[in-house]
Design an enzyme around this catalytic site. Structure first.
Site, PDB file in Angstrom:
ATOM      1  N   CYS A 113       0.815  -1.233   0.000  1.00 32.43           N
ATOM      2  CA  CYS A 113       0.000   0.000   0.000  1.00 32.43           C
ATOM      3  C   CYS A 113       0.844   1.276   0.000  1.00 32.43           C
ATOM      4  O   CYS A 113       0.329   2.351  -0.278  1.00 32.43           O
ATOM      5  CB  CYS A 113      -0.948   0.012   1.197  1.00 32.43           C
ATOM      6  SG  CYS A 113      -2.045  -1.402   1.228  1.00 32.43           S
ATOM      7  N   HIS A 249      -3.408   7.192   2.209  1.00 35.45           N
ATOM      8  CA  HIS A 249      -3.784   5.844   1.763  1.00 35.45           C
ATOM      9  C   HIS A 249      -5.159   5.521   2.332  1.00 35.45           C
ATOM     10  O   HIS A 249      -5.483   5.853   3.470  1.00 35.45           O
ATOM     11  CB  HIS A 249      -2.749   4.831   2.240  1.00 35.45           C
ATOM     12  CG  HIS A 249      -3.204   3.413   2.048  1.00 35.45           C
ATOM     13  ND1 HIS A 249      -3.650   2.958   0.827  1.00 35.45           N
ATOM     14  CD2 HIS A 249      -3.331   2.372   2.923  1.00 35.45           C
ATOM     15  CE1 HIS A 249      -4.013   1.690   0.950  1.00 35.45           C
ATOM     16  NE2 HIS A 249      -3.832   1.320   2.211  1.00 35.45           N
ATOM     17  N   ASN A 279     -10.111  -0.550  -0.330  1.00 34.35           N
ATOM     18  CA  ASN A 279      -8.656  -0.406  -0.253  1.00 34.35           C
ATOM     19  C   ASN A 279      -8.052  -0.913  -1.564  1.00 34.35           C
ATOM     20  O   ASN A 279      -8.078  -2.115  -1.833  1.00 34.35           O
ATOM     21  CB  ASN A 279      -8.142  -1.213   0.956  1.00 34.35           C
ATOM     22  CG  ASN A 279      -6.645  -1.103   1.146  1.00 34.35           C
ATOM     23  OD1 ASN A 279      -5.924  -0.637   0.257  1.00 34.35           O
ATOM     24  ND2 ASN A 279      -6.162  -1.551   2.285  1.00 34.35           N
TER      25      ASN A 279
HETATM   26  O1  UT7 Z   1      -3.849  -1.209   3.726  1.00 35.30           O
HETATM   27  C1  UT7 Z   1      -2.993  -1.223   4.832  1.00 35.30           C
HETATM   28  C2  UT7 Z   1      -3.143  -2.397   5.685  1.00 35.30           C
HETATM   29  N1  UT7 Z   1      -4.461  -2.694   6.171  1.00 35.30           N
HETATM   30  C3  UT7 Z   1      -5.086  -1.947   7.105  1.00 35.30           C
HETATM   31  O2  UT7 Z   1      -4.660  -0.887   7.465  1.00 35.30           O
HETATM   32  C4  UT7 Z   1      -6.325  -2.546   7.743  1.00 35.30           C
HETATM   33  C5  UT7 Z   1      -6.274  -2.320   9.245  1.00 35.30           C
HETATM   34  N2  UT7 Z   1      -7.364  -2.968   9.981  1.00 35.30           N
HETATM   35  C6  UT7 Z   1      -8.657  -2.591   9.876  1.00 35.30           C
HETATM   36  O3  UT7 Z   1      -9.006  -1.735   9.099  1.00 35.30           O
HETATM   37  C7  UT7 Z   1      -9.632  -3.216  10.841  1.00 35.30           C
HETATM   38  O4  UT7 Z   1      -8.923  -3.926  11.840  1.00 35.30           O
HETATM   39  C8  UT7 Z   1     -10.647  -4.188  10.156  1.00 35.30           C
HETATM   40  C9  UT7 Z   1     -11.650  -3.383   9.373  1.00 35.30           C
HETATM   41  C10 UT7 Z   1      -9.918  -5.166   9.267  1.00 35.30           C
HETATM   42  C11 UT7 Z   1     -11.417  -4.976  11.241  1.00 35.30           C
HETATM   43  O5  UT7 Z   1     -12.061  -4.109  12.149  1.00 35.30           O
HETATM   44  P1  UT7 Z   1     -11.905  -4.318  13.718  1.00 35.30           P
HETATM   45  O6  UT7 Z   1     -12.753  -3.319  14.348  1.00 35.30           O
HETATM   46  O7  UT7 Z   1     -10.445  -4.291  14.032  1.00 35.30           O
HETATM   47  O8  UT7 Z   1     -12.545  -5.743  13.941  1.00 35.30           O
HETATM   48  P2  UT7 Z   1     -11.885  -7.071  14.523  1.00 35.30           P
HETATM   49  O9  UT7 Z   1     -10.936  -7.670  13.532  1.00 35.30           O
HETATM   50  O10 UT7 Z   1     -11.357  -6.793  15.897  1.00 35.30           O
HETATM   51  O11 UT7 Z   1     -13.148  -8.004  14.636  1.00 35.30           O
HETATM   52  C12 UT7 Z   1     -14.248  -7.661  15.483  1.00 35.30           C
HETATM   53  C13 UT7 Z   1     -15.354  -8.686  15.268  1.00 35.30           C
HETATM   54  C14 UT7 Z   1     -14.860 -10.138  15.336  1.00 35.30           C
HETATM   55  O12 UT7 Z   1     -15.871 -10.922  15.936  1.00 35.30           O
HETATM   56  P3  UT7 Z   1     -15.761 -11.333  17.494  1.00 35.30           P
HETATM   57  O13 UT7 Z   1     -14.469 -12.106  17.594  1.00 35.30           O
HETATM   58  O14 UT7 Z   1     -15.731 -10.046  18.254  1.00 35.30           O
HETATM   59  O15 UT7 Z   1     -16.984 -12.153  17.690  1.00 35.30           O
HETATM   60  C15 UT7 Z   1     -14.753 -10.529  13.875  1.00 35.30           C
HETATM   61  O16 UT7 Z   1     -14.905 -11.912  13.680  1.00 35.30           O
HETATM   62  O17 UT7 Z   1     -15.916  -8.512  13.971  1.00 35.30           O
HETATM   63  C16 UT7 Z   1     -15.910  -9.768  13.290  1.00 35.30           C
HETATM   64  N3  UT7 Z   1     -15.772  -9.522  11.853  1.00 35.30           N
HETATM   65  C17 UT7 Z   1     -16.817  -9.310  11.044  1.00 35.30           C
HETATM   66  N4  UT7 Z   1     -18.150  -9.256  11.291  1.00 35.30           N
HETATM   67  C18 UT7 Z   1     -18.950  -9.012  10.242  1.00 35.30           C
HETATM   68  C19 UT7 Z   1     -14.628  -9.469  11.123  1.00 35.30           C
HETATM   69  N5  UT7 Z   1     -14.931  -9.212   9.838  1.00 35.30           N
HETATM   70  C20 UT7 Z   1     -16.283  -9.115   9.762  1.00 35.30           C
HETATM   71  C21 UT7 Z   1     -17.170  -8.846   8.710  1.00 35.30           C
HETATM   72  N6  UT7 Z   1     -18.495  -8.799   8.989  1.00 35.30           N
HETATM   73  N7  UT7 Z   1     -16.747  -8.626   7.440  1.00 35.30           N
END
Ligand code: UT7
Length: 322
Positions: A113, A249, A279
């Site tokens: 990225c 980004h 993204n």
């Molecule tokens: O491009 C440069 C590199 N990439 C980034 O910069 C991405 C950085 N990370 C992020 O943007 C965020 O961490 C995400 C958008 C990927 C995830 O958001 P989050 O608030 O950090 O969620 P999480 O991974 O902590 O997951 C929270 C919950 C989990 O469920 P439990 O364990 O709390 O029951 C996940 O399983 O959300 C769940 N979850 C989803 N639920 C519905 C994860 N993906 C999804 C989804 N739909 N698509």
């Protein structure tokens, strides 16, 4: 003093659109979760027969037209991509052939990225050292090819697209400073764990997919982007109120808002396209730049800050006068 200056921009997005409602049919997710956790509403997806070079060519032609340059003017081509058409030749060489350009150096940069920021850094050095007068710099990606459509943690995040700029020698700025960094200690948090000389079977069986520990990446991204904007402002003895536009980004609106808050910049001075593009990795900054130039928000002489963070980890920024 020789500077490098952006004299034209262009972009291209594939026609096919994948909405959050479409994704609700594919994995256990919801429009509400995707919007509230990422800000994304939709993303563009390349056709099966449409490649990274196809997208790059369209963006490049638009940038050349905007800068009123023809193929004989271009003396350097750099393509930032994580998703090249072929193992080799580089996508930059394929693009060179498409554009009918012969002889000038052409190469790809792989910094995920942060690739476009790395490419601008390198092109700026080429121009300042007299090795180029008119460079074509492209960020182009077909990220949806390396997405596991069964993994809700990643498949809702990415999209395809391309952005390009013409960077020319200039007596006035132009690029004011560039800053690039990497720390390879974070491979476990974000990678496609397959390649040519390791786990090639995954590539052959079409299972080379992005793996990400999103919440861990999120924390490092917010801290690192905060430090890169500090580094950039400090090295230019500037304060954030001298920045007209933040063009970051585009990974997640929450990451972008955290950066704007740290800079004490209102969101109406921040270019946000992640809602419409998802993204697009190395393409996200040049796409956002072109959108805000085309709609008239970014004007000549505006000061722009372009920070990026991505797999590697890599991170960096460019400060420039448009
Ligand atoms: O491009 C440069 C590199 N990439 C980034 O910069 C991405 C950085 N990370 C992020 O943007 C965020 O961490 C995400 C958008 C990927 C995830 O958001 P989050 O608030 O950090 O969620 P999480 O991974 O902590 O997951 C929270 C919950 C989990 O469920 P439990 O364990 O709390 O029951 C996940 O399983 O959300 C769940 N979850 C989803 N639920 C519905 C994860 N993906 C999804 C989804 N739909 N698509």
């Amino acid at each position: 003093m020789i500077y490098s200056k952006i004299t034209g921009t262009g972009s291209y997005l594939p026609e096919q659109i994948l909405t959050n409602a479409d994704l609700e049919e594919m994995v256990d997710t919801s429009d509400d979760w995707i919007r509230s956790r990422t800000g994304i509403e939709k993303r563009h997806v390349a056709r099966n027969d449409e490649t990274t070079c196809d997208l790059a060519e369209k963006a490049s032609r638009a940038a050349m037209e905007a800068a009123k340059k023809n193929k004989d003017d271009i003396d350097l081509i750099i393509v930032a991509t994580t998703t090249p058409d072929l193992i080799f030749p580089s996508t930059a060489c394929l693009l060179q052939q498409r554009l009918g350009i012969r002889g000038c150096p052409a190469f790809d940069i792989q910094a995920v990225c942060t690739g476009f920021v790395y490419a601008l850094h390198v092109a700026d050095l080429f121009i300042k050292t007299g090795n180029s007068k008119c460079a074509l710099i492209v960020g182009s990606e077909t990220m949806t090819r390396i997405v596991d459509w069964k993994d809700r943690n990643t498949c809702v995040l990415f999209g395809d697209g391309a952005g390009a700029v013409i960077l020319e020698e200039s007596k006035r700025p132009g690029i004011l400073s560039t800053h690039i960094h990497a720390d390879g200690a974070y491979q476990e948090l974000l990678s496609v764990p397959a390649g040519i000389s390791s786990d090639y079977n995954l590539v052959k069986s079409d299972k080379a997919f992005i793996k990400m520990q999103g919440n861990e990446v999120f924390k490092v991204a917010v801290n690192t982007l905060g430090s890169i904007v500090d580094e950039t402002l400090r090295s230019n003895s500037m304060s954030s109120n001298e920045i007209d536009w933040l063009v970051p980004h585009q990974a997640n609106t929450r990451i972008i808002s955290a950066m704007a808050k740290k800079l004490d910049m209102p969101m109406d001075r921040v270019v946000v396209t992640v809602d419409k593009h998802g993204n697009t990795s190395a393409a996200s900054i040049p796409l956002a730049l072109d959108v805000a130039i085309q709609d008239g928000r970014i004007k000549e002489n505006d000061t722009l800050l372009l920070p990026a963070f991505g797999g590697g980890f890599t991170w960096g920024s460019v400060l420039l006068k448009y």
